[in-house]
Design a protein around this motif. Structure first.
Motif, mmCIF file in Angstrom:
data_model
loop_
_atom_site.group_PDB
_atom_site.id
_atom_site.type_symbol
_atom_site.label_atom_id
_atom_site.label_comp_id
_atom_site.label_asym_id
_atom_site.label_seq_id
_atom_site.Cartn_x
_atom_site.Cartn_y
_atom_site.Cartn_z
ATOM 1 N N LEU A 1 0.815 -1.215 0.000
ATOM 2 C CA LEU A 1 0.000 0.000 0.000
ATOM 3 C C LEU A 1 0.850 1.268 0.000
ATOM 4 C CD1 LEU A 1 -2.854 -1.002 2.480
ATOM 5 C CD2 LEU A 1 -2.977 -0.833 -0.013
ATOM 6 N N LEU A 2 1.971 1.251 0.697
ATOM 7 C CA LEU A 2 2.853 2.418 0.705
ATOM 8 C C LEU A 2 3.441 2.652 -0.692
ATOM 9 C CD1 LEU A 2 4.187 4.743 2.151
ATOM 10 C CD2 LEU A 2 5.938 3.164 2.988
ATOM 11 N N ALA A 3 3.810 1.594 -1.383
ATOM 12 C CA ALA A 3 4.307 1.717 -2.755
ATOM 13 C C ALA A 3 3.231 2.316 -3.653
ATOM 14 C CB ALA A 3 4.751 0.366 -3.291
ATOM 15 N N GLU A 4 1.995 1.854 -3.500
ATOM 16 C CA GLU A 4 0.891 2.391 -4.292
ATOM 17 C C GLU A 4 0.694 3.882 -4.018
ATOM 18 O OE1 GLU A 4 -2.628 -0.015 -3.755
ATOM 19 O OE2 GLU A 4 -1.503 -1.853 -4.175
ATOM 20 N N LYS A 5 0.829 4.299 -2.764
ATOM 21 C CA LYS A 5 0.690 5.712 -2.399
ATOM 22 C C LYS A 5 1.823 6.541 -3.013
ATOM 23 C CE LYS A 5 -0.979 9.232 -0.132
ATOM 24 N NZ LYS A 5 -2.182 9.892 -0.565
ATOM 25 N N ILE A 6 3.047 6.028 -2.959
ATOM 26 C CA ILE A 6 4.191 6.724 -3.563
ATOM 27 C C ILE A 6 3.937 6.934 -5.043
ATOM 28 C CG2 ILE A 6 6.644 6.484 -4.185
ATOM 29 C CD1 ILE A 6 6.975 4.994 -1.449
ATOM 30 N N LEU A 7 3.472 5.898 -5.732
ATOM 31 C CA LEU A 7 3.200 5.999 -7.162
ATOM 32 C C LEU A 7 2.055 6.972 -7.445
ATOM 33 C CD1 LEU A 7 3.587 2.227 -8.106
ATOM 34 C CD2 LEU A 7 5.187 4.084 -8.598
ATOM 35 N N ALA A 8 1.021 6.944 -6.608
ATOM 36 C CA ALA A 8 -0.115 7.849 -6.799
ATOM 37 C C ALA A 8 0.307 9.307 -6.630
ATOM 38 C CB ALA A 8 -1.235 7.499 -5.820
ATOM 39 N N VAL A 9 1.096 9.589 -5.599
ATOM 40 C CA VAL A 9 1.573 10.958 -5.371
ATOM 41 C C VAL A 9 2.453 11.407 -6.537
ATOM 42 C CG1 VAL A 9 3.055 12.388 -3.898
ATOM 43 C CG2 VAL A 9 1.358 10.874 -2.864
ATOM 44 N N ALA A 10 3.295 10.517 -7.025
ATOM 45 C CA ALA A 10 4.151 10.850 -8.163
ATOM 46 C C ALA A 10 3.297 11.197 -9.383
ATOM 47 C CB ALA A 10 5.092 9.689 -8.474
ATOM 48 N N LYS A 11 2.308 10.383 -9.673
ATOM 49 C CA LYS A 11 1.429 10.630 -10.827
ATOM 50 C C LYS A 11 0.684 11.952 -10.667
ATOM 51 C CE LYS A 11 0.725 5.794 -12.022
ATOM 52 N NZ LYS A 11 -0.222 4.673 -12.052
ATOM 53 N N GLU A 12 0.170 12.213 -9.467
ATOM 54 C CA GLU A 12 -0.565 13.455 -9.204
ATOM 55 C C GLU A 12 0.298 14.685 -9.434
ATOM 56 O OE1 GLU A 12 -1.963 13.157 -5.181
ATOM 57 O OE2 GLU A 12 -3.254 11.438 -5.641
ATOM 58 N N ASN A 13 1.603 14.538 -9.244
ATOM 59 C CA ASN A 13 2.526 15.664 -9.379
ATOM 60 C C ASN A 13 3.290 15.666 -10.704
ATOM 61 O OD1 ASN A 13 2.572 17.259 -6.708
ATOM 62 N ND2 ASN A 13 2.449 15.109 -6.093
ATOM 63 N N GLY A 14 2.855 14.847 -11.634
ATOM 64 C CA GLY A 14 3.461 14.839 -12.955
ATOM 65 C C GLY A 14 4.860 14.264 -13.024
ATOM 66 N N VAL A 15 5.209 13.468 -12.046
ATOM 67 C CA VAL A 15 6.529 12.839 -12.039
ATOM 68 C C VAL A 15 6.501 11.659 -13.004
ATOM 69 C CG1 VAL A 15 8.214 11.569 -10.633
ATOM 70 C CG2 VAL A 15 6.983 13.526 -9.666
ATOM 71 N N LEU A 16 7.478 11.613 -13.892
ATOM 72 C CA LEU A 16 7.554 10.488 -14.815
ATOM 73 C C LEU A 16 7.969 9.234 -14.057
ATOM 74 C CD1 LEU A 16 9.288 12.264 -17.798
ATOM 75 C CD2 LEU A 16 6.890 11.637 -17.592
ATOM 76 N N LEU A 17 7.312 8.125 -14.378
ATOM 77 C CA LEU A 17 7.588 6.865 -13.703
ATOM 78 C C LEU A 17 8.318 5.915 -14.633
ATOM 79 C CD1 LEU A 17 4.095 6.340 -12.036
ATOM 80 C CD2 LEU A 17 6.119 7.400 -11.046
ATOM 81 N N HIS A 18 9.209 5.143 -14.060
ATOM 82 C CA HIS A 18 9.954 4.139 -14.817
ATOM 83 C C HIS A 18 9.826 2.822 -14.071
ATOM 84 C CE1 HIS A 18 13.069 2.403 -17.336
ATOM 85 N NE2 HIS A 18 13.604 1.914 -16.230
ATOM 86 N N GLN A 19 9.461 1.782 -14.792
ATOM 87 C CA GLN A 19 9.315 0.481 -14.156
ATOM 88 C C GLN A 19 10.496 -0.413 -14.494
ATOM 89 O OE1 GLN A 19 5.535 -1.241 -15.089
ATOM 90 N NE2 GLN A 19 4.397 0.412 -14.148
ATOM 91 N N SER A 20 11.233 -0.763 -13.474
ATOM 92 C CA SER A 20 12.361 -1.683 -13.597
ATOM 93 C C SER A 20 12.453 -2.463 -12.294
ATOM 94 C CB SER A 20 13.660 -0.929 -13.859
ATOM 95 O OG SER A 20 14.749 -1.825 -13.804
ATOM 96 N N PRO A 21 11.807 -3.623 -12.244
ATOM 97 C CA PRO A 21 11.817 -4.398 -10.991
ATOM 98 C C PRO A 21 13.214 -4.663 -10.446
ATOM 99 C CG PRO A 21 10.274 -5.344 -12.559
ATOM 100 C CD PRO A 21 11.042 -4.282 -13.294
ATOM 101 N N GLU A 22 14.162 -4.911 -11.334
ATOM 102 C CA GLU A 22 15.530 -5.203 -10.881
ATOM 103 C C GLU A 22 16.159 -3.971 -10.221
ATOM 104 O OE1 GLU A 22 14.563 -5.531 -14.126
ATOM 105 O OE2 GLU A 22 14.308 -7.703 -14.264
ATOM 106 N N LEU A 23 15.977 -2.808 -10.838
ATOM 107 C CA LEU A 23 16.538 -1.580 -10.279
ATOM 108 C C LEU A 23 15.850 -1.214 -8.971
ATOM 109 C CD1 LEU A 23 18.563 0.701 -10.554
ATOM 110 C CD2 LEU A 23 16.921 1.908 -12.020
#
Length: 82
Positions: free
Chosen positions: A24-46
């Protein structure tokens, strides 16, 4: 389980970990990033490697290239948004 790590980079030092979490904390971090226009990058290994760092810790030199590629990609995308 969902994981997220947020980095801050101000071009004066190595990027630092400013948020990280699972579930849930990860989901909140991603939601806040999206709300603020932060570009997201998905790399499970990184994310797995970055999640071992402490909050406020700079990324290790061994991850400079991987993170630099993500930052460069984000800037390229941002420059080409209409």
């Amino acid at each position: 389980m969902q994981k997220a790590v947020a980095l801050k980079y101000d071009f004066s030092a190595a990027p630092t970990v400013v948020a990280k979490g699972n579930g849930l904390l990860a989901e909140k971090i991603l939601a806040v990033a999206k709300e603020n226009g932060v570009l997201l990058h998905q790399s499970p290994e990184l994310v797995e490697m970055l999640s071992t760092l402490e909050l406020g810790e700079e990324i290790p030199e061994s991850l400079y290239l991987a993170v630099a590629e993500v930052i460069a990609f984000a800037h390229k995308i941002k420059d080409h948004q209409w």
